[in-house]
Design a protein around this motif. Structure first.
Motif, PDB file in Angstrom:
ATOM      1  N   LEU A  78     -11.913 -26.410   1.469  1.00 17.78           N
ATOM      2  CA  LEU A  78     -11.465 -25.965   2.788  1.00 17.78           C
ATOM      3  C   LEU A  78     -10.820 -24.585   2.735  1.00 17.78           C
ATOM      4  O   LEU A  78     -10.602 -23.960   3.773  1.00 17.78           O
ATOM      5  CB  LEU A  78     -10.478 -26.984   3.371  1.00 17.78           C
ATOM      6  CG  LEU A  78     -11.068 -28.358   3.714  1.00 17.78           C
ATOM      7  CD1 LEU A  78      -9.962 -29.332   4.093  1.00 17.78           C
ATOM      8  CD2 LEU A  78     -12.084 -28.234   4.830  1.00 17.78           C
ATOM      9  N   THR A  79     -10.518 -24.094   1.532  1.00 16.84           N
ATOM     10  CA  THR A  79      -9.985 -22.736   1.395  1.00 16.84           C
ATOM     11  C   THR A  79     -10.965 -21.721   1.967  1.00 16.84           C
ATOM     12  O   THR A  79     -10.591 -20.821   2.726  1.00 16.84           O
ATOM     13  CB  THR A  79      -9.708 -22.420  -0.086  1.00 16.84           C
ATOM     14  OG1 THR A  79      -8.693 -23.295  -0.570  1.00 16.84           O
ATOM     15  CG2 THR A  79      -9.234 -20.980  -0.255  1.00 16.84           C
ATOM     16  N   LEU A  80     -12.244 -21.847   1.607  1.00 16.72           N
ATOM     17  CA  LEU A  80     -13.255 -20.928   2.136  1.00 16.72           C
ATOM     18  C   LEU A  80     -13.477 -21.156   3.627  1.00 16.72           C
ATOM     19  O   LEU A  80     -13.675 -20.211   4.393  1.00 16.72           O
ATOM     20  CB  LEU A  80     -14.568 -21.110   1.380  1.00 16.72           C
ATOM     21  CG  LEU A  80     -14.680 -20.400   0.028  1.00 16.72           C
ATOM     22  CD1 LEU A  80     -16.009 -20.727  -0.632  1.00 16.72           C
ATOM     23  CD2 LEU A  80     -14.514 -18.905   0.171  1.00 16.72           C
ATOM     24  N   VAL A  81     -13.461 -22.429   4.042  1.00 22.88           N
ATOM     25  CA  VAL A  81     -13.644 -22.732   5.458  1.00 22.88           C
ATOM     26  C   VAL A  81     -12.539 -22.091   6.293  1.00 22.88           C
ATOM     27  O   VAL A  81     -12.789 -21.539   7.368  1.00 22.88           O
ATOM     28  CB  VAL A  81     -13.681 -24.251   5.677  1.00 22.88           C
ATOM     29  CG1 VAL A  81     -13.718 -24.592   7.161  1.00 22.88           C
ATOM     30  CG2 VAL A  81     -14.888 -24.858   4.970  1.00 22.88           C
ATOM     31  N   ALA A  82     -11.304 -22.137   5.784  1.00 20.25           N
ATOM     32  CA  ALA A  82     -10.182 -21.545   6.509  1.00 20.25           C
ATOM     33  C   ALA A  82     -10.296 -20.037   6.577  1.00 20.25           C
ATOM     34  O   ALA A  82      -9.823 -19.404   7.532  1.00 20.25           O
ATOM     35  CB  ALA A  82      -8.861 -21.940   5.834  1.00 20.25           C
ATOM     36  N   ALA A  83     -10.927 -19.422   5.568  1.00 20.88           N
ATOM     37  CA  ALA A  83     -11.037 -17.968   5.541  1.00 20.88           C
ATOM     38  C   ALA A  83     -12.021 -17.435   6.575  1.00 20.88           C
ATOM     39  O   ALA A  83     -11.938 -16.267   6.968  1.00 20.88           O
ATOM     40  CB  ALA A  83     -11.464 -17.498   4.146  1.00 20.88           C
ATOM     41  N   VAL A  84     -12.963 -18.272   7.028  1.00 22.48           N
ATOM     42  CA  VAL A  84     -13.991 -17.797   7.958  1.00 22.48           C
ATOM     43  C   VAL A  84     -13.401 -17.358   9.304  1.00 22.48           C
ATOM     44  O   VAL A  84     -13.578 -16.209   9.717  1.00 22.48           O
ATOM     45  CB  VAL A  84     -15.081 -18.869   8.155  1.00 22.48           C
ATOM     46  CG1 VAL A  84     -16.031 -18.481   9.285  1.00 22.48           C
ATOM     47  CG2 VAL A  84     -15.863 -19.050   6.864  1.00 22.48           C
ATOM     48  N   PRO A  85     -12.685 -18.222  10.035  1.00 25.36           N
ATOM     49  CA  PRO A  85     -12.119 -17.755  11.309  1.00 25.36           C
ATOM     50  C   PRO A  85     -11.055 -16.689  11.117  1.00 25.36           C
ATOM     51  O   PRO A  85     -10.908 -15.798  11.960  1.00 25.36           O
ATOM     52  CB  PRO A  85     -11.530 -19.030  11.927  1.00 25.36           C
ATOM     53  CG  PRO A  85     -11.298 -19.949  10.782  1.00 25.36           C
ATOM     54  CD  PRO A  85     -12.382 -19.654   9.796  1.00 25.36           C
ATOM     55  N   LEU A  86     -10.301 -16.770  10.006  1.00 24.86           N
ATOM     56  CA  LEU A  86      -9.294 -15.742   9.743  1.00 24.86           C
ATOM     57  C   LEU A  86      -9.956 -14.385   9.541  1.00 24.86           C
ATOM     58  O   LEU A  86      -9.503 -13.369  10.085  1.00 24.86           O
ATOM     59  CB  LEU A  86      -8.482 -16.120   8.507  1.00 24.86           C
ATOM     60  CG  LEU A  86      -7.428 -15.110   8.043  1.00 24.86           C
ATOM     61  CD1 LEU A  86      -6.388 -14.888   9.131  1.00 24.86           C
ATOM     62  CD2 LEU A  86      -6.754 -15.601   6.755  1.00 24.86           C
ATOM     63  N   GLY A  87     -11.054 -14.362   8.778  1.00 23.66           N
ATOM     64  CA  GLY A  87     -11.761 -13.108   8.544  1.00 23.66           C
ATOM     65  C   GLY A  87     -12.352 -12.543   9.826  1.00 23.66           C
ATOM     66  O   GLY A  87     -12.289 -11.336  10.079  1.00 23.66           O
ATOM     67  N   ALA A  88     -12.941 -13.412  10.637  1.00 26.51           N
ATOM     68  CA  ALA A  88     -13.509 -12.948  11.894  1.00 26.51           C
ATOM     69  C   ALA A  88     -12.438 -12.387  12.819  1.00 26.51           C
ATOM     70  O   ALA A  88     -12.630 -11.377  13.502  1.00 26.51           O
ATOM     71  CB  ALA A  88     -14.243 -14.098  12.579  1.00 26.51           C
TER      72      ALA A  88
END
Length: 315
Positions: A78-88
């Motif tokens: 979920l670390t990568l999953v959490a980074a997706v909306p944060l990055g966008a």
């Protein structure tokens, strides 16, 4: 709230904190040479990343109190999953179709793992001989992966994931032993295992810092996959953990793990959809992009910021 649900919630919050810490580490590592690694100790941004890692680790410890290793460790994806909306959000863009696909695959795979790995709160612990045996085998493996002269990259990321996974397994032993009121709070077993945890946690942090010098995408994906594999191996072989559902549950867990791994790799390979997403601010979406070829694992040179059209350069 059930123990399993509480473990999942704590793991989710921990993953968000780990994502922020990983991004901070990568941004610093990309601007640091081998000779300047010790200078990170004098930079406040590096200590902020350490603080995020520490907070995430505490949440992870709490999750291990209520959930098994085979449940908690895969949720690190979920670390990568959490980074997706944060990055966008930081890049001022929408989440791309590839990122949505990677997120959906990761969540679907983790859902299958949750069904089979959920169970009662852990109560078994590693004995001191078992902990020392695990330490010796892990140290030997890390020595091979991160041998002197090896180029920073996926081998260091693998070593970091293994070190972190073993640290989590040892942490669960300490957590269960300390909260077991039938024995002394600080037994010889707890002290020895706590020292080993500190060594593996520090080693994992330094190895990931080295691995992220070549970019965050591929190394973070490898760390994310190696961590639960190492922890689950210890949980299933030494701590008496079992998957639910017998042979069918084992097949479902294997399929879920494969789908989640596919999603993690998809997320790590997702690139920004526009040049604006990879500007000089280096948002999360940009650092998740997976480079190709030897140059992808070399620290990029620092270039002076160019003024944008219509803007005056300050004197």
């Amino acid at each position: 709230m059930s123990a399993t649900l509480l473990a999942v919630v704590l793991s989710l919050v921990s993953a968000v904190a780990y994502a922020g810490a990983a991004v901070a580490q990568e941004r610093l590592a990309a601007r640091t040479t081998d000779a300047g690694m010790l200078r990170l100790l004098a930079r406040g941004a590096w200590w902020w990343s350490v603080g995020l890692n520490a907070g995430a680790a505490l949440l992870h410890v709490a999750a291990l109190k209520y959930g098994t290793l085979t449940l908690v460790q895969p949720l690190g994806a979920l670390t990568l999953v959490a980074a997706v909306p944060l990055g966008a959000r930081l890049a001022g863009r929408r989440v791309s179709a590839v990122e949505w696909r990677g997120t959906a695959l990761t969540l679907a795979g983790l859902s299958a793992v949750l069904v089979t790995a959920s169970g009662p709160a852990p109560d078994d612990v590693l004995s001191v001989p078992q902990a020392l045996a695990v330490t010796g085998a892990t140290a030997a493996l890390i020595g091979v992966l991160a041998r002197p002269g090896a180029r920073p990259g996926l081998r260091h990321a693998s070593a970091s994931g293994v070190a972190s996974g073993v640290a989590s397994a040892l942490t669960q032993t300490v957590t269960v032993a300390v909260t077991d009121r039938s024995g002394p709070l600080l037994s010889w077993q707890v002290v020895v295992v706590a020292v080993l945890i500190a060594a593996f946690a520090a080693g994992g942090l330094l190895l990931s810092q080295t691995a992220y010098r070549g970019g965050l995408g591929a190394p973070l994906a490898v760390v994310t996959l190696a961590n639960p594999i190492a922890a689950a191996a210890i949980g299933l072989s030494l701590l008496g953990e079992r998957l639910q559902g017998g042979a069918a549950g084992l097949l479902l867990a294997a399929a879920g793990a494969a789908v989640a791994a596919w999603g993690v790799v998809t997320l790590s390979r997702s690139a920004p959809v526009s040049p604006a997403a990879a500007d000089e601010e280096h948002p999360v979406a940009a650092v998740l992009a997976l480079g190709t070829g030897p140059a992808a694992y070399e620290s990029p040179p620092l270039l002076p910021r160019q003024p944008k059209p219509g803007h005056l350069t300050p004197l």
